[in-house]
Design an enzyme around this catalytic site. Structure first.
Site, PDB file in Angstrom:
ATOM      1  N   VAL A 105       0.844  -1.194   0.000  1.00 31.74           N
ATOM      2  CA  VAL A 105       0.000   0.000   0.000  1.00 31.74           C
ATOM      3  C   VAL A 105       0.880   1.245   0.000  1.00 31.74           C
ATOM      4  O   VAL A 105       1.743   1.403   0.862  1.00 31.74           O
ATOM      5  CB  VAL A 105      -0.942   0.010   1.223  1.00 31.74           C
ATOM      6  CG1 VAL A 105      -1.709   1.331   1.303  1.00 31.74           C
ATOM      7  CG2 VAL A 105      -1.905  -1.160   1.152  1.00 31.74           C
ATOM      8  N   HIS A 158       3.481   7.383   8.545  1.00 28.08           N
ATOM      9  CA  HIS A 158       4.027   8.617   9.120  1.00 28.08           C
ATOM     10  C   HIS A 158       3.667   9.860   8.310  1.00 28.08           C
ATOM     11  O   HIS A 158       3.935  10.981   8.750  1.00 28.08           O
ATOM     12  CB  HIS A 158       5.548   8.499   9.321  1.00 28.08           C
ATOM     13  CG  HIS A 158       6.362   8.556   8.067  1.00 28.08           C
ATOM     14  ND1 HIS A 158       7.746   8.638   8.092  1.00 28.08           N
ATOM     15  CD2 HIS A 158       6.028   8.540   6.754  1.00 28.08           C
ATOM     16  CE1 HIS A 158       8.201   8.671   6.857  1.00 28.08           C
ATOM     17  NE2 HIS A 158       7.174   8.609   6.038  1.00 28.08           N
TER      18      HIS A 158
END
Length: 355
Positions: free
Chosen positions: A197, A259
């Site tokens: 992903v 992140h």
């Protein structure tokens, strides 16, 4: 009251912090000029004259490279151990050589950080840093304040920037996936299909499938990103939106994706991952991301804190996280347990299980 020695030490440290950007700019200059490759092409230490002669062959300008400028730049980079130098009595010149640091900048080496340096020190990505204080006071995202767009929309509208950014991401993927494959090779056993992903142009999933030919690889990213992905017979490139739906597979891997996003967005992504993974003992999510150790003294702990601010500057709510923060996200998305595996790189591996 601080002693005179302590005050002097404090002043010294502030000067160092103030001019830390000079180290970065000198490093970028050496990469742009190809200095590591010039030295490497000789197979030995080289004089400044030899470096200048090599630069003459790569410039289309009628002017000559400035040896004084480069000597001063190299002096700082030698001090920073990017290069080594020694005085050669025979030629009566200083000779320059590679170090373990500059060997990471060679374009023909297996692992090369130069594209990441050029991307992160590109003026377009430096501009958002000027808006950090504004965002502290007013809220908002530095990149959007600097450019009027979030970084992903900006990349979509600017092919040159998109290519530079993708090249930077690709080179880090190659370094990190090597660490993953060496230190997590048993982790891919029993996986028939794997979705990467946010896989960019497919660098990571391609290497995983090469090392594990039993895996059917799916590279999943936004359509404009995979449009530049090279064809690979064992990889299916799928365009889409991870906030809407993620292709189903035995397992999902995400490298440096979480992140980029704030907690609320991360939970949305993780819930979509949970839906896409079978609820069996082999169903798992593999997150390759930083686990902050704010007081740690490991080789990448300070870099992790720097990456946290990098996410603040470039991503819309992105941040690095401590283990406690990761646990909360995973639990909120339905993953009841996880396991952490340390690898010799900035990120770690977090295995999250569906049961």
């Amino acid at each position: 009251m601080d002693s005179a020695e302590e005050r002097l030490k404090g002043q010294e440290e502030i000067w160092v912090h103030m001019f830390a950007f000079v180290d970065s700019m000198a490093l970028k200059c050496a990469v742009e000029l190809g200095i590591p490759d010039i030295i490497n092409s000789h197979g030995r230490s080289v004089t400044m004259s030899e470096i200048i002669d090599s630069l003459k062959t790569t410039t289309s300008s009628s002017s000559f490279p400035d040896a004084d400028y480069l000597t001063r730049i190299m002096r700082l980079l030698v001090r920073n151990r990017v290069f080594a130098s020694k005085f050669d009595q025979e030629s009566n010149q200083v000779c320059y050589d590679l170090t373990p640091s500059s060997k990471w900048l060679l374009k023909d080496s297996e692992f090369n950080l130069s594209p990441f340096i050029l991307a992160e020190l590109e003026p377009l990505l430096l501009k958002p840093w000027q808006y950090m204080a504004t965002c502290v006071k007013e809220g908002g995202f530095p990149f959007k304040k600097a450019h009027g767009y979030e970084i992903w929309d900006f990349a979509l509208a600017n092919p040159t920037f998109n290519r530079l950014f993708n090249n930077g991401m690709r080179c880090t993927a190659e370094i990190i996936i090597n660490a993953v494959l060496v230190n997590y090779k048993d982790g891919f056993d029993g996986i028939g299909s794997l979705v990467d992903v946010g896989g960019g142009t497919g660098a990571m999933i391609t290497e995983i499938v090469k090392a594990n030919p039993h895996i059917r690889g799916i590279n999943f990213d936004r359509p404009h990103v995979i449009a530049a992905a090279p064809v690979h017979p064992a990889i299916m490139h799928v365009g889409g939106d991870m906030f809407a739906d993620i292709p189903k597979a035995d397992a999902i891997i995400m490298k440096w994706i979480m992140h980029d996003w704030g907690d609320e967005d991360c939970v949305k992504i993780l819930k979509n991952c949970y839906k896409a993974i079978p609820k069996t003992k082999n169903g798992k999510l593999i997150i390759v991301d930083c686990i902050l150790q704010p007081n740690g003294d490991g080789p990448f702990d300070k870099t992790g804190l720097a990456f946290d601010l990098l996410m603040m500057a470039h991503a819309s709510g992105g941040k690095e996280r401590t283990e406690a923060e990761w646990k909360l996200l995973l639990n909120n998305a339905g993953f009841p347990r996880y396991n952490i595996i340390q690898i010799p790189s900035i990120p770690s591996i977090i295995e999250a299980f569906t049961e």
